[in-house]
Design an enzyme around this catalytic site. Structure first.
Site, PDB file in Angstrom:
ATOM      1  CE  LYS A  26      21.522  61.647  59.251  1.00  0.00           C
ATOM      2  NZ  LYS A  26      20.554  60.684  59.830  1.00  0.00           N
TER       3      LYS A  26
ATOM      4  CD  GLU B 115      18.302  61.370  57.309  1.00  0.00           C
ATOM      5  OE1 GLU B 115      17.499  60.743  58.010  1.00  0.00           O
ATOM      6  OE2 GLU B 115      19.387  60.880  56.940  1.00  0.00           O
TER       7      GLU B 115
HETATM    8  C1  5RP Z   1      17.643  57.684  57.932  1.00  0.00           C
HETATM    9  C2  5RP Z   1      18.803  57.795  58.845  1.00  0.00           C
HETATM   10  C3  5RP Z   1      18.582  57.437  60.277  1.00  0.00           C
HETATM   11  O1  5RP Z   1      18.944  58.510  61.072  1.00  0.00           O
HETATM   12  C4  5RP Z   1      19.443  56.243  60.607  1.00  0.00           C
HETATM   13  O2  5RP Z   1      19.146  55.193  59.692  1.00  0.00           O
HETATM   14  C5  5RP Z   1      19.201  55.761  62.037  1.00  0.00           C
HETATM   15  O3  5RP Z   1      17.936  55.203  62.123  1.00  0.00           O
HETATM   16  P1  5RP Z   1      17.349  54.606  63.468  1.00  0.00           P
HETATM   17  O4  5RP Z   1      17.119  55.732  64.402  1.00  0.00           O
HETATM   18  O5  5RP Z   1      16.066  53.929  63.018  1.00  0.00           O
HETATM   19  O6  5RP Z   1      18.341  53.603  64.024  1.00  0.00           O
HETATM   20  O7  5RP Z   1      19.886  58.174  58.484  1.00  0.00           O
HETATM   21  O8  5RP Z   1      18.000  57.934  56.604  1.00  0.00           O
END
Ligand code: 5RP
Length: 219
Positions: A94, A103
């Site tokens: 992530k 997160e």
């Molecule tokens: C943000 C994250 C998001 O959950 C990850 O990048 C997925 O993003 P998306 O739903 O736009 O594909 O970790 O820091």
């Protein structure tokens, strides 16, 4: 269906994992944006949310959803968030949206992590997606050298600071065979704020959107 339609599908499907009247954890990203929008159509379903980023906070508030500080809650029944990659054990990469530290903090408060993703995110081994790492600026060269010793190529993310004011590295070329061990190791490196491996805080459930609809994986 387009990738964005699949994200919308799982964003809506996540409503089934939201306990009525609860305060829940809400992640960050384009998939979560669909979840927030679906949540807004069910006014009053939740009592409030703890958010993992300024962007999600703004979206939640724009829909009139109460956003609470993490310190105001002892625990959350569920945390709903996307991922850049998820493996068959529920381990994730992530941080593609630069929100990895908050997160992980909100995920740590939650009893369950429900990951919402389109099927392109499911991989046999983590590492095709460059691994995001939030780092104290002074330690960037040192941390980059440590990744080089592991066979990774750390690239500073140009023009981006996290909500906490720190730069990010994106580390290319890692094959993460043992996510738990690597996360534990990197957590010890001076200057690392957060590594984007979510193994200690893996998903218990993944709602995966594909051409056939939403598949539920449990780990
Ligand atoms: C943000 C994250 C998001 O959950 C990850 O990048 C997925 O993003 P998306 O739903 O736009 O594909 O970790 O820091």
């Amino acid at each position: 269906m387009t990738q964005d339609q699949l994200k919308a599908l799982v964003g809506r499907a996540a409503l089934a994992h939201v306990p009525a009247g609860a305060v829940i954890g809400v992640g960050t990203g384009s998939t979560v944006n669909h979840f927030i929008d679906a949540l807004a159509e069910r006014k009053g379903l939740i009592a409030g949310a703890v958010s993992s980023s300024v962007k999600s906070t703004e979206r939640l508030r724009a829909h009139g959803i109460l956003v609470l500080d993490a310190e105001a809650v002892g625990s959350l029944p569920v945390y709903i968030d996307g991922a850049d990659e998820i493996d068959p054990h529920g381990f994730m990469i992530k941080g593609g949206g630069a929100a990895l530290t908050r997160e992980k903090i909100v995920a740590d408060l939650a009893e369950r992590f429900v990951c919402i993703a389109d099927e392109s995110k499911l991989v046999p081994v983590l590492g095709r997606f460059p691994l995001p790492v939030e780092v104290i600026a002074m330690a960037l060269p040192q941390v980059s050298r440590r990744f080089a010793a592991l066979g990774g190529r750390a690239v500073p993310r140009a023009g981006v600071l996290t909500d906490n004011g720190h730069p990010l590295l994106d580390v290319h070329g890692l094959q993460i065979a043992d996510p738990l061990a690597l996360e534990t190791d990197i957590n010890q490196w001076p200057g690392v704020v957060t590594v984007g491996i979510f193994a200690r805080h893996r998903a218990q459930t993944c709602l995966l959107g594909g051409a056939e609809g939403v598949r539920t994986l449990t780990f």
